[in-house]
Write a protein that holds these residues in place. Structure first.
Motif, short mmCIF file in Angstrom:
data_model
loop_
_atom_site.label_atom_id
_atom_site.label_comp_id
_atom_site.label_asym_id
_atom_site.label_seq_id
_atom_site.Cartn_x
_atom_site.Cartn_y
_atom_site.Cartn_z
N ILE A 1 -3.17 6.79 -9.55
CA ILE A 1 -4.51 6.30 -9.28
C ILE A 1 -4.84 7.37 -8.13
O ILE A 1 -4.60 7.77 -7.16
N CYS A 2 -6.11 7.95 -8.41
CA CYS A 2 -6.68 8.94 -7.76
C CYS A 2 -7.49 8.04 -6.78
O CYS A 2 -8.52 7.38 -7.07
N THR A 3 -7.68 8.27 -5.43
CA THR A 3 -8.23 7.64 -4.42
C THR A 3 -9.72 8.25 -3.99
O THR A 3 -10.15 7.33 -3.53
N GLY B 1 0.73 14.51 -4.56
CA GLY B 1 1.10 15.20 -5.79
C GLY B 1 0.21 14.90 -7.10
O GLY B 1 0.72 15.03 -8.03
N GLY B 2 -0.86 14.40 -6.54
CA GLY B 2 -2.05 14.04 -7.84
C GLY B 2 -2.39 12.73 -7.62
O GLY B 2 -3.60 12.38 -8.51
N GLY B 3 -2.29 12.09 -6.90
CA GLY B 3 -2.57 10.40 -6.70
C GLY B 3 -1.67 9.68 -6.49
O GLY B 3 -0.25 9.87 -6.22
N VAL B 4 -1.93 8.24 -6.20
CA VAL B 4 -0.83 7.24 -6.00
C VAL B 4 -0.32 6.59 -7.26
O VAL B 4 -0.94 6.45 -8.14
N VAL B 5 1.12 6.84 -6.98
CA VAL B 5 1.76 5.96 -8.50
C VAL B 5 2.04 4.87 -8.27
O VAL B 5 2.28 4.18 -6.99
N ASP B 6 1.90 3.98 -9.42
CA ASP B 6 2.12 2.70 -9.17
C ASP B 6 3.28 2.24 -8.88
O ASP B 6 4.45 2.67 -9.55
N GLY B 7 3.44 1.08 -8.22
CA GLY B 7 4.69 0.71 -7.78
C GLY B 7 5.36 1.40 -6.76
O GLY B 7 6.53 1.13 -6.26
N SER B 8 4.83 2.41 -5.96
CA SER B 8 5.40 3.18 -5.17
C SER B 8 5.41 2.61 -3.62
O SER B 8 4.42 1.70 -3.29
N LEU B 9 6.30 3.01 -2.85
CA LEU B 9 6.17 2.64 -1.38
C LEU B 9 6.35 3.71 -0.76
O LEU B 9 7.27 4.65 -0.40
N VAL B 10 5.10 3.78 0.02
CA VAL B 10 4.79 4.96 1.01
C VAL B 10 4.91 4.67 2.23
O VAL B 10 4.20 3.72 2.85
N LEU B 11 5.40 5.42 3.17
CA LEU B 11 5.70 5.40 4.64
C LEU B 11 4.69 6.37 5.27
O LEU B 11 5.00 7.50 5.00
N ILE B 12 3.87 6.12 6.24
CA ILE B 12 3.01 6.93 6.78
C ILE B 12 3.63 6.62 8.36
O ILE B 12 3.47 5.80 9.17
#
Length: 455
Positions: A69-71, A81-92
């Motif tokens: 998904i492009c934000t 890496g080109g956008g948000v991947v469906d079902g991914s868990l991202v820690l910031i």
């Protein structure tokens, strides 16, 4: 025999456990970091009945690149890496006040503007505070962006089960608690259980979830390291609060490179993307000042020109000062030793100061030649020509070694108006001509100093 609960003591920093309290953690060495927890013993069950999924051949799984998904924020998408991947868990993670909440609110706002339904869960701010922040940000309010103030993990899971969201932000993971866990919010057990629960929610529903995490005094994300192992991507939002620039860097990414960075500028209406960092970092450079040198460093696939400043002055102290900002101090000490041995410059009794403008941190050795030139220019009180950029690694014998992506670095320098570039002689055969750029090769540090300052 009936199972009994055990009392253990777990470190809040590293997650190690002991059966008695100690003032200092035996693993990480932090003081007063052990907290009491109750460990529930569960009877062993029949593992055969737990099989819920069947193994399948790896080549039979169908994948699609359209799952990203492009934000709409190119710098943020670049790091992922080109956008948000469906079902991914991202820690910031990032220092307090660096802009993590602002960044995530803008990301969800950009997704909402494109028609996505997003949920922002805050455990530290009320919905009124979130609304005020959204109104302050440019394009920060959208009807499809929903906000809620909640810390109960079961309540958050119920919200996600009731409505199919396209993206969810949890701000922050340290405030979320599981009611069934007998531990305080922010403890190692609570953070581990919450991260595991969100991981299952993300994988089962296909919803990307962003977890905002605080950092400890040593710069690591608070909580056990196992949380970083469970998530798909770990991002660090870096920058000095005294500077307007912020850098988003990936230290782990299962769906892309970990070498990419995103550059943002903090303004009154939020974070603004910086598509050309080289122009920004060199905007206030004085080309005729002794000690100012420009080099090209690589951040992933992007070359960035940065200014390295060096200052050599007489010392009034018994032990001369060595102050280094934005560079590895051990690397600078190595280069100073090579300059003293190979060039005969007596720097041991002088104060040395090094700085990378704009709050950027350089870790690659390609800036060695620029560091040496900046110190030599300040020592000799002679400026390096303003249209010259330097690229090269320095060995202990004074040789100039080749660096990677030299062609891309030179093209970036030519685009910014530089006309001369000093490169290692070993890399000259691999380079092609760049319009408007004169490439000079050097083999040793002494040759580079003669080219820059004469004999």
């Amino acid at each position: 025999m009936k199972n009994k609960d055990k009392l253990i003591y777990r470190c809040k920093t590293c997650g190690s456990q002991t059966f008695k309290w100690m003032g200092r953690c035996p693993d990480c060495g932090d003081w007063d970091s052990l907290v009491q927890e109750r460990q529930v013993s569960k009877p062993a069950g029949n593992s055969g009945s737990l099989l819920t999924a069947e193994p399948v051949p790896i080549d039979s799984v169908k994948t699609s690149r359209s799952l990203r998904i492009c934000t709409g924020m190119s710098e943020f998408d670049r790091v992922l890496g080109g956008g948000v991947v469906d079902g991914s868990l991202v820690l910031i993670g990032g220092d307090p006040g660096i802009g993590k909440s602002t960044l995530m609110l803008q990301v969800l706002s950009a997704l909402a503007q494109s028609g996505k339904t997003c949920l922002y869960v805050s455990g530290e701010e009320s919905i009124r505070q979130l609304s005020m922040r959204g109104q302050r940000l440019e394009k920060g309010c959208c009807p499809s962006l929903l906000i809620v103030s909640e810390t109960n993990l079961d309540a958050i899971a119920a919200m996600m089960a009731k409505t199919a969201y396209d993206a969810v932000v949890i701000d922050s993971i340290q405030t979320v608690f599981q009611p069934d866990v007998n531990s305080t919010p922010g403890s190692v057990t609570q953070i581990r259980e919450a991260a595991m629960r969100f991981m299952h929610l993300a994988k089962s529903s296909g919803t990307p979830i962003f977890l905002v995490g605080h950092v400890t005094k040593v710069g690591a994300i608070a909580g056990p390291r196992i949380m970083e192992h469970m998530v798909d991507t770990v991002l660090y939002f870096e920058g000095d609060k005294s500077h307007v620039f912020r850098i988003l860097r990936a230290v782990k990414n299962r769906f892309g490179s970990t070498n990419e960075i995103g550059v943002f500028e903090m303004r009154e209406k939020g974070l603004v993307e910086v598509p050309n960092p080289s122009a920004v970092f060199l905007a206030e450079r004085t080309s005729v000042a002794p000690g100012s040198v420009v080099t090209a460093c690589m951040e992933g696939t992007r070359p960035i020109l940065v200014e390295i400043q060096g200052l050599v002055s007489t010392s009034s102290l018994g032990n001369p000062r060595r102050t280094v900002l934005g560079l590895d101090i051990q690397r600078v000490a190595l280069i100073v030793a090579v300059m003293e041995k190979r060039l005969g410059m007596n720097l041991s009794g002088l104060d040395l100061f090094m700085n990378v403008t704009g709050g950027v941190r350089i870790v690659e050795p390609s800036a060695d030649l620029a560091i040496a030139a900046a110190l030599a220019a300040s020592f000799l009180d002679k400026p390096v020509p303003g249209n010259t950029t330097l690229i090269g690694e320095i060995g202990l014998t004074g040789e100039i070694r080749a660096v990677s992506h030299a062609q891309a670095r030179i093209k970036e320098a030519a685009k910014m108006g530089f006309t001369t570039c000093l490169v290692p002689a070993s890399a000259l055969k691999q380079l092609s001509k760049v319009r408007g750029m004169t490439i000079e090769s050097v083999r040793f540090l002494k040759e580079a100093m003669e080219v820059l300052f004469g004999s």
